[in-house]
Design a protein around this motif. Structure first.
Motif, PDB file in Angstrom:
ATOM      1  N   ALA A  20       0.850  -1.202   0.000  1.00  0.00           N
ATOM      2  CA  ALA A  20       0.000   0.000   0.000  1.00  0.00           C
ATOM      3  C   ALA A  20       0.883   1.249   0.000  1.00  0.00           C
ATOM      4  O   ALA A  20       0.591   2.238  -0.686  1.00  0.00           O
ATOM      5  CB  ALA A  20      -0.908  -0.016   1.221  1.00  0.00           C
ATOM      6  N   ASP A  21       1.970   1.193   0.744  1.00  0.00           N
ATOM      7  CA  ASP A  21       2.880   2.332   0.821  1.00  0.00           C
ATOM      8  C   ASP A  21       3.487   2.654  -0.553  1.00  0.00           C
ATOM      9  O   ASP A  21       3.547   3.816  -0.973  1.00  0.00           O
ATOM     10  CB  ASP A  21       3.984   1.971   1.842  1.00  0.00           C
ATOM     11  N   LEU A  68       2.196   1.866  -3.479  1.00  0.00           N
ATOM     12  CA  LEU A  68       1.142   2.352  -4.385  1.00  0.00           C
ATOM     13  C   LEU A  68       0.805   3.813  -4.099  1.00  0.00           C
ATOM     14  O   LEU A  68       0.557   4.605  -5.009  1.00  0.00           O
ATOM     15  CB  LEU A  68      -0.118   1.493  -4.246  1.00  0.00           C
ATOM     16  N   PHE A  69       0.855   4.166  -2.824  1.00  0.00           N
ATOM     17  CA  PHE A  69       0.536   5.543  -2.449  1.00  0.00           C
ATOM     18  C   PHE A  69       1.680   6.497  -2.822  1.00  0.00           C
ATOM     19  O   PHE A  69       1.462   7.540  -3.430  1.00  0.00           O
ATOM     20  CB  PHE A  69       0.255   5.597  -0.939  1.00  0.00           C
ATOM     21  N   GLU A 116      -1.829   6.641  -5.612  1.00  0.00           N
ATOM     22  CA  GLU A 116      -3.110   5.920  -5.656  1.00  0.00           C
ATOM     23  C   GLU A 116      -3.851   6.176  -4.349  1.00  0.00           C
ATOM     24  O   GLU A 116      -3.412   5.768  -3.287  1.00  0.00           O
ATOM     25  CB  GLU A 116      -2.825   4.410  -5.853  1.00  0.00           C
ATOM     26  N   SER A 174      -4.984   3.180  -2.129  1.00  0.00           N
ATOM     27  CA  SER A 174      -3.839   2.258  -2.058  1.00  0.00           C
ATOM     28  C   SER A 174      -4.094   1.080  -1.118  1.00  0.00           C
ATOM     29  O   SER A 174      -3.711  -0.050  -1.406  1.00  0.00           O
ATOM     30  CB  SER A 174      -2.583   3.013  -1.632  1.00  0.00           C
ATOM     31  N   ARG A 175      -4.773   1.334  -0.003  1.00  0.00           N
ATOM     32  CA  ARG A 175      -4.984   0.234   0.962  1.00  0.00           C
ATOM     33  C   ARG A 175      -5.919  -0.828   0.380  1.00  0.00           C
ATOM     34  O   ARG A 175      -5.665  -2.025   0.499  1.00  0.00           O
ATOM     35  CB  ARG A 175      -5.567   0.765   2.260  1.00  0.00           C
ATOM     36  N   ALA A 198      -4.051  -2.733  -2.327  1.00  0.00           N
ATOM     37  CA  ALA A 198      -3.079  -3.665  -1.737  1.00  0.00           C
ATOM     38  C   ALA A 198      -3.796  -4.886  -1.163  1.00  0.00           C
ATOM     39  O   ALA A 198      -3.345  -6.021  -1.351  1.00  0.00           O
ATOM     40  CB  ALA A 198      -2.264  -2.958  -0.657  1.00  0.00           C
ATOM     41  N   ARG A 232      -2.107   3.797 -12.176  1.00  0.00           N
ATOM     42  CA  ARG A 232      -1.300   4.228 -11.016  1.00  0.00           C
ATOM     43  C   ARG A 232      -0.552   3.047 -10.389  1.00  0.00           C
ATOM     44  O   ARG A 232       0.591   3.187  -9.961  1.00  0.00           O
ATOM     45  CB  ARG A 232      -2.194   4.881  -9.977  1.00  0.00           C
ATOM     46  N   THR A 233      -1.207   1.908 -10.354  1.00  0.00           N
ATOM     47  CA  THR A 233      -0.551   0.720  -9.778  1.00  0.00           C
ATOM     48  C   THR A 233       0.655   0.323 -10.629  1.00  0.00           C
ATOM     49  O   THR A 233       1.738   0.031 -10.095  1.00  0.00           O
ATOM     50  CB  THR A 233      -1.565  -0.457  -9.704  1.00  0.00           C
ATOM     51  N   ALA A 237       3.462   2.806 -10.128  1.00  0.00           N
ATOM     52  CA  ALA A 237       4.099   2.646  -8.811  1.00  0.00           C
ATOM     53  C   ALA A 237       5.037   1.450  -8.808  1.00  0.00           C
ATOM     54  O   ALA A 237       6.177   1.537  -8.322  1.00  0.00           O
ATOM     55  CB  ALA A 237       3.022   2.471  -7.741  1.00  0.00           C
TER      56      ALA A 237
END
Ligand SMILES: C[S@@+](CC[C@H](N)C(=O)[O-])C[C@H]1O[C@@H](n2cnc3c(N)ncnc32)[C@H](O)[C@@H]1O
Length: 346
Positions: free
Chosen positions: A185-186, A188-189, A194, A197-198, A201, A236-237, A240
């Motif tokens: 998640a980190d 992706l953010f 994103e 993100s959470r 993930a 975005r994913t 990242a």
């Protein structure tokens, strides 16, 4: 032309013929080989780069992201008859294309398989103390994006790879299948900005193992949309993961002080960024290096001893003109910043 540290497997690949890429529509250079999806890369902001770098005869230049050699060709051409260029890239497939494209310049082109953040070491090898211009055209090339097997695109089925350097240790599949949910998640953010993100993930972790690009794209699309921008939900994913796999922001942060050291006074640094994360790093570095004092603004007396090393040539980033975006839609997010080395110590 010298090709140094040639990867041994280069000879097994077949490449499109040498062409002046700027003359071609994007889809013209397809071949019938495993890299058949390769499309020619059109150098972005080409005229602006040549203008910014001010190539002149006898000059020494570095293209830290030589790719298929489009910008490098222009710099060598404009610094004829004896300007030289060091072209770096970590992707052997790109280097092969650069070698073909720059062959006409013979010994004036030095093509090396290395990361741009080894810049100072590479200059020592060539016995170049300082150079007249450094170019970084960040991110990935059309050739990489369009080569299905490289796994950069969510629009075609491929293994989740995304390494610029095929010998790199970690692929996107490793990140997607082995990081814990919080780390994922980190990434992706931070690197994809994103907002969900959470959720993304968590969906990824629940869908493991994820083996292919389209599998990942489908998992992501279930929990996020492209938002108002209308981009594909997985954009975005994928950005990242690519940035994380290749350590792109760290490499950029590492090389910036080296570029200042490597430039002679009057030498030019030109950097093309394709998203705000890269552009922010470049902007903040150039702003800082353009100031004589870098003490905190609320500190009454200067204690830093810093002397400006750069002059900002472009206060605002240059963007492609409408006709360039029309001819090459992938240029639309490009932002060019240019700075000039002045006397001073970093
Ligand atoms: C946008 S393309 C450059 C295209 C090039 N300007 C041209 O005219 O063909 C970016 C290139 O940078 C390379 N690259 C990415 N990270 C790198 C790094 N750390 N060191 C050297 N090259 C890198 C990629 O492999 C890719 O070929």
């Amino acid at each position: 032309m010298k090709l140094k540290r040639t990867p041994s497997d280069l000879k097994f690949w077949i490449y499109p013929p040498v062409v002046d890429e700027r003359q071609l529509p994007m889809k013209l250079s397809k071949t019938a080989h495993p890299i058949s999806q390769v499309m020619t890369h059109l150098p972005v902001l080409y005229n602006e780069i040549i203008h910014a770098m001010q190539p002149h005869q006898g000059g020494l230049y570095v293209d830290g992201t030589v790719g298929s050699g489009g910008h490098a060709w222009g710099i060598l051409q404009a610094s004829s008859p004896d300007g030289q260029l060091l072209g770096l890239d970590v992707d052997p497939q790109a280097l092969k294309l650069a070698c073909e494209k720059l062959a006409e310049f013979g010994e004036r082109a030095h093509i090396v398989r290395a990361s741009y953040n080894t810049l100072l070491e590479q200059l020592v090898v060539l016995k170049w103390q300082q150079v007249d211009g450094i170019l970084l055209d960040l991110g990935l090339s059309s050739m990489q994006l369009d080569t299905q097997a490289r796994g950069f695109s969510f629009q075609t089925e491929a293994p989740l790879d995304m390494r610029f350097d095929p010998d790199g240790k970690t692929s996107a599949a490793d990140f997607v299948n082995h990081l814990d949910e919080v780390e994922l998640a980190d990434i992706l953010f931070r690197y994809g900005e994103e907002r969900r993100s959470r959720q993304v993930a968590r969906a990824i972790v629940n869908a493991r193992p994820i083996t292919s690009t389209m599998h990942l794209a489908k998992v992501v699309a279930k929990v996020t949309s492209g938002g108002k921008s209308g981009i594909h939900p997985a954009t975005r994913t994928f950005q990242a993961l690519r940035i994380a796999v290749n350590g792109e922001l760290e490499a950029l942060e590492d090389v910036l002080p080296e570029t200042v050291e490597a430039l002679r006074p009057g030498g030019r640094l030109a950097i093309i960024a394709f998203h705000s994360l890269e552009d922010r790093i470049v902007k903040q570095f150039v702003r800082r290096e353009s100031r004589d004092c870098i003490c905190p603004p609320d500190q009454p007396d200067c204690t830093c001893d810093h002397k400006a090393t750069l002059r900002e040539v472009t206060r605002k980033p240059m963007r492609p003109q409408e006709d360039e975006v029309r001819n090459n839609p992938r240029s639309r997010s490009a932002r060019l910043r240019v700075a000039e080395r002045i006397e001073g110590t970093i």
